[in-house]
Design a protein around this motif. Sequence first.
Motif, PDB file in Angstrom:
ATOM      1  N   ALA A  10       0.601  -1.217   0.004  1.00 12.32           N
ATOM      2  CA  ALA A  10       0.386   0.155  -0.231  1.00 12.32           C
ATOM      3  C   ALA A  10       1.227   0.885   0.384  1.00 12.32           C
ATOM      4  CB  ALA A  10      -0.829  -0.195   1.320  1.00 12.32           C
ATOM      5  N   LEU A  11       1.037   1.983  -1.328  1.00 15.08           N
ATOM      6  CA  LEU A  11       1.961   2.844  -1.604  1.00 15.08           C
ATOM      7  C   LEU A  11       1.511   3.938  -0.755  1.00 15.08           C
ATOM      8  CD1 LEU A  11       3.960   2.427  -4.539  1.00 15.08           C
ATOM      9  CD2 LEU A  11       5.062   2.078  -2.747  1.00 15.08           C
ATOM     10  N   PRO A  12       1.757   4.748  -0.250  1.00 16.32           N
ATOM     11  CA  PRO A  12       1.289   6.804  -0.180  1.00 16.32           C
ATOM     12  C   PRO A  12       0.248   7.125  -1.480  1.00 16.32           C
ATOM     13  CG  PRO A  12       2.926   6.549   1.044  1.00 16.32           C
ATOM     14  CD  PRO A  12       3.429   5.758  -0.123  1.00 16.32           C
ATOM     15  N   PRO A  13      -1.305   7.782  -1.655  1.00 12.35           N
ATOM     16  CA  PRO A  13      -1.391   7.947  -2.755  1.00 12.35           C
ATOM     17  C   PRO A  13      -0.688   8.996  -3.020  1.00 12.35           C
ATOM     18  CG  PRO A  13      -2.946   7.953  -0.597  1.00 12.35           C
ATOM     19  CD  PRO A  13      -1.911   8.049  -0.813  1.00 12.35           C
ATOM     20  N   ASP A  14      -0.061   9.938  -2.473  1.00  7.41           N
ATOM     21  CA  ASP A  14       0.324  10.949  -2.366  1.00  7.41           C
ATOM     22  C   ASP A  14       1.662  11.222  -2.639  1.00  7.41           C
ATOM     23  OD1 ASP A  14       1.194  10.413   0.163  1.00  7.41           O
ATOM     24  OD2 ASP A  14       0.902  12.963   0.872  1.00  7.41           O
ATOM     25  N   MET A  15       2.058  10.158  -2.916  1.00  5.73           N
ATOM     26  CA  MET A  15       3.570   9.304  -3.307  1.00  5.73           C
ATOM     27  C   MET A  15       4.600  10.059  -4.396  1.00  5.73           C
ATOM     28  SD  MET A  15       6.171   6.121  -3.702  1.00  5.73           S
ATOM     29  CE  MET A  15       6.095   5.969  -1.711  1.00  5.73           C
ATOM     30  N   HIS A  65      13.723 -13.976   6.718  1.00  4.52           N
ATOM     31  CA  HIS A  65      13.531 -13.095   7.373  1.00  4.52           C
ATOM     32  C   HIS A  65      14.365 -11.165   6.917  1.00  4.52           C
ATOM     33  CE1 HIS A  65      11.737  -8.941  10.068  1.00  4.52           C
ATOM     34  NE2 HIS A  65      13.132  -8.818  10.599  1.00  4.52           N
ATOM     35  N   GLU A  66      15.638 -11.819   6.737  1.00  4.13           N
ATOM     36  CA  GLU A  66      16.901 -10.828   6.395  1.00  4.13           C
ATOM     37  C   GLU A  66      16.377 -10.499   5.244  1.00  4.13           C
ATOM     38  OE1 GLU A  66      20.742 -12.361   7.122  1.00  4.13           O
ATOM     39  OE2 GLU A  66      19.918 -12.679   9.109  1.00  4.13           O
ATOM     40  N   ALA A  67      15.978 -11.209   4.084  1.00  2.80           N
ATOM     41  CA  ALA A  67      15.433 -11.475   2.663  1.00  2.80           C
ATOM     42  C   ALA A  67      14.080 -10.803   2.822  1.00  2.80           C
ATOM     43  CB  ALA A  67      15.363 -12.931   1.638  1.00  2.80           C
ATOM     44  N   LEU A  68      13.461 -10.875   2.938  1.00  2.00           N
ATOM     45  CA  LEU A  68      12.152  -9.972   2.862  1.00  2.00           C
ATOM     46  C   LEU A  68      12.380  -8.762   3.513  1.00  2.00           C
ATOM     47  CD1 LEU A  68       9.331 -12.816   4.374  1.00  2.00           C
ATOM     48  CD2 LEU A  68       9.748 -11.663   1.625  1.00  2.00           C
ATOM     49  N   THR A  69      12.613  -8.303   4.564  1.00  6.34           N
ATOM     50  CA  THR A  69      13.460  -7.080   4.976  1.00  6.34           C
ATOM     51  C   THR A  69      14.400  -5.928   3.791  1.00  6.34           C
ATOM     52  OG1 THR A  69      14.656  -7.731   6.566  1.00  6.34           O
ATOM     53  CG2 THR A  69      12.650  -7.167   7.086  1.00  6.34           C
ATOM     54  N   SER A  70      14.820  -7.288   2.999  1.00  3.95           N
ATOM     55  CA  SER A  70      15.606  -5.763   2.082  1.00  3.95           C
ATOM     56  C   SER A  70      15.145  -5.249   1.252  1.00  3.95           C
ATOM     57  CB  SER A  70      16.734  -7.289   1.613  1.00  3.95           C
ATOM     58  OG  SER A  70      16.370  -8.357   0.370  1.00  3.95           O
ATOM     59  N   LEU A  71      13.611  -6.158   0.918  1.00  2.00           N
ATOM     60  CA  LEU A  71      12.777  -5.622  -0.187  1.00  2.00           C
ATOM     61  C   LEU A  71      12.461  -4.319  -0.404  1.00  2.00           C
ATOM     62  CD1 LEU A  71      10.423  -8.644  -0.639  1.00  2.00           C
ATOM     63  CD2 LEU A  71      11.816  -8.373  -2.109  1.00  2.00           C
ATOM     64  N   PRO A  72      12.548  -3.395  -1.443  1.00  6.45           N
ATOM     65  CA  PRO A  72      12.467  -1.953  -0.972  1.00  6.45           C
ATOM     66  C   PRO A  72      10.837  -1.487  -0.251  1.00  6.45           C
ATOM     67  CG  PRO A  72      14.595  -1.923  -2.361  1.00  6.45           C
ATOM     68  CD  PRO A  72      13.713  -4.004  -2.303  1.00  6.45           C
ATOM     69  N   LEU A  73      10.276  -2.169  -0.725  1.00  4.11           N
ATOM     70  CA  LEU A  73       8.921  -1.986  -0.294  1.00  4.11           C
ATOM     71  C   LEU A  73       8.305  -1.970   0.672  1.00  4.11           C
ATOM     72  CD1 LEU A  73       7.010  -2.458  -3.671  1.00  4.11           C
ATOM     73  CD2 LEU A  73       7.555  -0.873  -2.826  1.00  4.11           C
ATOM     74  N   MET A  74       9.246  -2.771   1.224  1.00  2.00           N
ATOM     75  CA  MET A  74       8.601  -3.411   2.925  1.00  2.00           C
ATOM     76  C   MET A  74       8.102  -2.771   3.606  1.00  2.00           C
ATOM     77  SD  MET A  74       8.691  -5.685   4.583  1.00  2.00           S
ATOM     78  CE  MET A  74       9.428  -7.659   4.949  1.00  2.00           C
ATOM     79  N   PRO A  75       9.022  -1.409   3.996  1.00  2.00           N
ATOM     80  CA  PRO A  75       7.544  -0.387   4.542  1.00  2.00           C
ATOM     81  C   PRO A  75       6.632  -0.325   4.628  1.00  2.00           C
ATOM     82  CG  PRO A  75      10.381   1.169   4.214  1.00  2.00           C
ATOM     83  CD  PRO A  75       9.772  -0.786   3.093  1.00  2.00           C
ATOM     84  N   TYR A  76       6.650  -1.005   3.532  1.00  2.00           N
ATOM     85  CA  TYR A  76       4.508  -0.046   2.541  1.00  2.00           C
ATOM     86  C   TYR A  76       3.901  -1.580   2.264  1.00  2.00           C
ATOM     87  CZ  TYR A  76       7.219   3.753   1.278  1.00  2.00           C
ATOM     88  OH  TYR A  76       8.009   4.930   1.308  1.00  2.00           O
ATOM     89  N   ALA A  77       4.302  -2.725   2.992  1.00  2.00           N
ATOM     90  CA  ALA A  77       4.149  -3.971   2.952  1.00  2.00           C
ATOM     91  C   ALA A  77       3.204  -4.613   4.069  1.00  2.00           C
ATOM     92  CB  ALA A  77       4.958  -4.845   1.903  1.00  2.00           C
ATOM     93  N   THR A  78       2.446  -5.980   3.728  1.00  2.00           N
ATOM     94  CA  THR A  78       2.067  -6.345   4.941  1.00  2.00           C
ATOM     95  C   THR A  78       1.947  -7.998   4.231  1.00  2.00           C
ATOM     96  OG1 THR A  78      -0.039  -5.223   5.512  1.00  2.00           O
ATOM     97  CG2 THR A  78      -0.169  -7.313   6.195  1.00  2.00           C
ATOM     98  N   VAL A  79       2.327  -8.715   4.966  1.00  2.00           N
ATOM     99  CA  VAL A  79       3.738  -9.452   4.918  1.00  2.00           C
ATOM    100  C   VAL A  79       2.284 -10.414   5.646  1.00  2.00           C
ATOM    101  CG1 VAL A  79       5.764 -11.249   4.566  1.00  2.00           C
ATOM    102  CG2 VAL A  79       5.752  -8.821   3.782  1.00  2.00           C
ATOM    103  N   SER A  80       2.464 -11.875   4.841  1.00  2.00           N
ATOM    104  CA  SER A  80       2.579 -13.668   5.137  1.00  2.00           C
ATOM    105  C   SER A  80       2.667 -13.928   5.249  1.00  2.00           C
ATOM    106  CB  SER A  80       0.219 -13.666   5.366  1.00  2.00           C
ATOM    107  OG  SER A  80       0.093 -14.520   5.571  1.00  2.00           O
ATOM    108  N   VAL A  81       3.002 -15.114   6.198  1.00  2.00           N
ATOM    109  CA  VAL A  81       4.308 -16.123   6.175  1.00  2.00           C
ATOM    110  C   VAL A  81       3.356 -17.655   6.840  1.00  2.00           C
ATOM    111  CG1 VAL A  81       6.467 -17.126   6.237  1.00  2.00           C
ATOM    112  CG2 VAL A  81       6.465 -14.972   6.085  1.00  2.00           C
ATOM    113  N   THR A  82       3.851 -18.759   5.848  1.00  2.00           N
ATOM    114  CA  THR A  82       3.464 -20.094   5.706  1.00  2.00           C
ATOM    115  C   THR A  82       3.792 -20.875   6.223  1.00  2.00           C
ATOM    116  OG1 THR A  82       1.113 -19.242   5.462  1.00  2.00           O
ATOM    117  CG2 THR A  82       1.935 -21.310   5.493  1.00  2.00           C
ATOM    118  N   VAL A  83       4.846 -21.248   6.744  1.00  2.00           N
ATOM    119  CA  VAL A  83       5.569 -22.559   6.902  1.00  2.00           C
ATOM    120  C   VAL A  83       5.136 -23.689   5.983  1.00  2.00           C
ATOM    121  CG1 VAL A  83       7.635 -23.918   7.447  1.00  2.00           C
ATOM    122  CG2 VAL A  83       7.147 -22.107   8.461  1.00  2.00           C
ATOM    123  N   LEU A  84       5.796 -24.441   4.823  1.00  2.00           N
ATOM    124  CA  LEU A  84       5.468 -25.248   4.156  1.00  2.00           C
ATOM    125  C   LEU A  84       6.277 -26.835   4.194  1.00  2.00           C
ATOM    126  CD1 LEU A  84       5.159 -23.939   0.815  1.00  2.00           C
ATOM    127  CD2 LEU A  84       3.521 -24.010   1.830  1.00  2.00           C
TER     128      LEU A  84
END
Length: 95
Positions: A10-15, A65-84
Motif C-alpha cells: 500500500a503505497l501512499p497515494p500522495d507519493m 526475514h533478512e531476505a524479506l526486509t531487504s525488499l525496498p517496498l517492505m516499509p509499505y508491505a503487509t506480509v503473511s508467511v506460512t511454513v511449508l
Amino acid sequence: MEFLVEIAVALPPDMPADQRAALLARERDRGLALRAEGTLTRIWRLPGRLANVGIWSAPDAEALHEALTSLPLMPYATVSVTVLARHPLEDAAAR
C-alpha cells in the motif's frame, strides 16, 4: 525450508510519480537478485492489486526475514508467511 509468502503493498497515494517509479524499479532489481540466488523460487501476481504470492526458500525463518526486509517496498508491505512441509503425495508422485 520452503515458505508460502503473500505480500500486499500500500503505497501512499500522495507519493510523487518519479519516487514511486524509482522505488518499483529498485524492488524489481532486488526481486531479480533474490530469484537468481534461489531464495524466491516462484512468484505470482494477484490481479487487481499491488500484491503477489510466492514460494520462497531459505535455511530458516531468520534468513527468510533478512531476505524479506531487504525488499525496498517492505516499509509499505503487509506480509503473511506460512511454513511449508513436504506432503507424502509428493514422494508418491516421484515414483
